[in-house]
Design an enzyme around this catalytic site. Structure first.
Site, PDB file in Angstrom:
ATOM      1  N   CYS A   1      83.352  30.564  16.139  1.00 43.73           N
ATOM      2  CA  CYS A   1      82.627  30.076  14.960  1.00 43.73           C
ATOM      3  C   CYS A   1      81.746  30.948  14.082  1.00 43.73           C
ATOM      4  CB  CYS A   1      81.685  28.982  15.361  1.00 43.73           C
ATOM      5  SG  CYS A   1      82.420  27.562  15.978  1.00 43.73           S
TER       6      CYS A   1
ATOM      7  N   GLU B   1      81.922  39.537  14.656  1.00 35.91           N
ATOM      8  CA  GLU B   1      82.380  39.000  15.938  1.00 35.91           C
ATOM      9  C   GLU B   1      83.864  39.236  16.140  1.00 35.91           C
ATOM     10  OE1 GLU B   1      81.332  34.838  16.228  1.00 35.91           O
ATOM     11  OE2 GLU B   1      79.389  35.237  15.317  1.00 35.91           O
TER      12      GLU B   1
HETATM   13  N1  SAH Z   1      89.369  32.967   6.090  1.00 39.13           N
HETATM   14  C1  SAH Z   1      90.550  32.789   6.873  1.00 39.13           C
HETATM   15  C2  SAH Z   1      90.425  33.234   8.311  1.00 39.13           C
HETATM   16  C3  SAH Z   1      89.160  32.916   9.054  1.00 39.13           C
HETATM   17  S1  SAH Z   1      88.881  31.276   9.608  1.00 39.13           S
HETATM   18  C4  SAH Z   1      91.029  31.364   6.775  1.00 39.13           C
HETATM   19  O1  SAH Z   1      90.375  30.573   6.126  1.00 39.13           O
HETATM   20  O2  SAH Z   1      92.084  31.071   7.295  1.00 39.13           O
HETATM   21  C5  SAH Z   1      90.033  30.999  10.887  1.00 39.13           C
HETATM   22  C6  SAH Z   1      90.395  29.541  11.033  1.00 39.13           C
HETATM   23  O3  SAH Z   1      89.320  28.791  11.613  1.00 39.13           O
HETATM   24  C7  SAH Z   1      90.708  28.866   9.716  1.00 39.13           C
HETATM   25  O4  SAH Z   1      91.835  28.036   9.853  1.00 39.13           O
HETATM   26  C8  SAH Z   1      89.444  28.086   9.466  1.00 39.13           C
HETATM   27  O5  SAH Z   1      89.674  27.061   8.539  1.00 39.13           O
HETATM   28  C9  SAH Z   1      89.107  27.621  10.852  1.00 39.13           C
HETATM   29  N2  SAH Z   1      87.725  27.150  11.046  1.00 39.13           N
HETATM   30  C10 SAH Z   1      86.604  27.574  10.459  1.00 39.13           C
HETATM   31  N3  SAH Z   1      85.544  26.889  10.882  1.00 39.13           N
HETATM   32  C11 SAH Z   1      85.997  25.994  11.780  1.00 39.13           C
HETATM   33  C12 SAH Z   1      85.386  24.991  12.560  1.00 39.13           C
HETATM   34  N4  SAH Z   1      84.078  24.757  12.507  1.00 39.13           N
HETATM   35  N5  SAH Z   1      86.179  24.272  13.373  1.00 39.13           N
HETATM   36  C13 SAH Z   1      87.514  24.488  13.442  1.00 39.13           C
HETATM   37  N6  SAH Z   1      88.153  25.436  12.734  1.00 39.13           N
HETATM   38  C14 SAH Z   1      87.400  26.158  11.900  1.00 39.13           C
END
Ligand code: SAH
Length: 345
Positions: free
Chosen positions: A337, A92
């Site tokens: 997401c 995505e």
């Molecule tokens: N792996 C990397 C980048 C991808 S996630 C990381 O962990 O930073 C990108 C961001 O979205 C991260 O800060 C992650 O913790 C957050 N994230 C993931 N799932 C989420 C959710 N359900 N609600 C809010 N933020 C979320």
């Protein structure tokens, strides 16, 4: 023919070496490179002789593709794409418009091995890491589809960018190169769950990108329960690495903190957060980005309400830490997401 060399993952210099080693003139490399940057495949490069393409294919060279499978447009203009790689992996990307231009949020892996409890991308583990070309193509496809120039990139889609370190670095050098997409490093952000050894490596790369740290908790017990990576590198080690990173690069780091109702959004946690940041990162400006968690059905976690978010932010401000609440773009298309990939939407 076995595919061995992904031409779309090569720099212009590497592509030139490949072309010259096949006994072809140098300018062919630039032609090929420019087509690749337009997102074209071999069959769509009219000024390249068929014999040259045949010779490249004979040598195992190919141009990676990326097919748009679905596109969701939000009422606020945010566009979410579901792409498919040549071998059928789904990833995505999200195109967002800010006052100063267009930014694409890209995936760096198909799936994710990190196992964060609140995240949909990791539900089925890691399928495979993406090639530099597959990251590049997300940027190119989104820009072409919207007919706009992409001015910024965030590595915050599916996957852990520092778990795919070498390919991500190649990708960053490709997009930043003046002859490449020429996107300024200051307009590129990389978000990580906190792979400390890789943060130290990144500090030595001389790339003025912005680093975002997904912190999400202020004590090891809470953080380890939400993010398994914390069992390997705890908060003290992670924040010390951030401090070293800032010392070396002078680049501001932004901390991401996802607020989960009743889990990490209370007054005590806000105090703890301020304490650990002031303890380990006293040499740098402190900025926390608050994100009410996006509910993911399988995860059963609920977002904090507006009052809790505001109270958390003001606690941090009171302790001289800048806090912003992430502007929610594309809420109606679930823009953030990993759920399209999982086939849930
Ligand atoms: N792996 C990397 C980048 C991808 S996630 C990381 O962990 O930073 C990108 C961001 O979205 C991260 O800060 C992650 O913790 C957050 N994230 C993931 N799932 C989420 C959710 N359900 N609600 C809010 N933020 C979320």
């Amino acid at each position: 023919m076995e595919r061995t060399t992904d031409l779309a993952s090569l720099s212009l210099a590497e592509l030139t070496d490949t072309i010259v080693s096949l006994g072809e003139p140098k300018y062919r490399a630039k032609q090929l490179f420019d087509w690749i940057l337009k997102g074209r495949g071999f069959s769509e490069m009219p000024n390249l002789p068929k014999a040259l393409i045949a010779k490249l294919e004979e040598a195992g060279a190919y141009v990676a593709g990326l097919r748009m499978v679905r596109k969701l447009v939000s009422s606020d203009g945010t566009v979410k794409y579901l792409f498919e790689t040549d071998d059928g992996e789904k990833i995505e990307s999200v195109l967002m418009q800010y006052e100063h231009g267009y930014t694409v949020c890209i995936s760096t892996e198909a799936g994710c091995a990190m196992g964060c409890r609140f995240c949909a991308s990791t539900l089925n583990g890691l399928s495979r890491r993406l090639a530099p070309s597959e990251m590049l193509l997300q940027v190119i496809r989104a820009g072409n589809d919207a007919g706009v120039r992409i001015g910024g990139i965030v590595l915050m889609g599916i996957g852990e960018p520092l778990d795919n370190y070498d390919n991500v670095l190649k990708f960053l050098r490709l997009v930043g190169a003046p002859e490449g997409l020429n996107i300024g490093y200051r307009h590129i952000s990389l978000s990580t769950c906190g792979l400390v050894d890789k943060i130290d490596r990144l500090a030595d790369e001389d790339l003025p990108i912005t680093l975002s740290i997904s912190l999400h908790a202020a004590d090891d017990e809470t953080r380890s329960a939400l993010m398994p990576v914390n069992k390997k590198w705890g908060i003290a080690e992670l924040l010390s690495a951030c401090s070293r990173y800032f010392e070396k690069t002078g680049r501001r780091i932004s901390f991401e903190y996802t607020l989960v109702a009743g889990k990490n959004d209370g007054k005590t946690q806000a105090e703890k957060l301020a304490n650990v940041l002031h303890t380990y990162c006293q040499n740098m400006p402190l900025h926390v980005n608050l994100i009410p968690v996006n509910p993911v059905t399988e995860r059963g976690l609920l977002p904090s309400n507006r009052e809790a978010v505001a109270a958390f932010a003001s606690m941090l401000e009171h302790r001289h830490i800048t806090a912003t609440v992430r502007r929610k773009l594309g809420a109606d298309i679930d823009a953030s997401c990993g759920q399209l990939r999982a086939g849930k939407k």
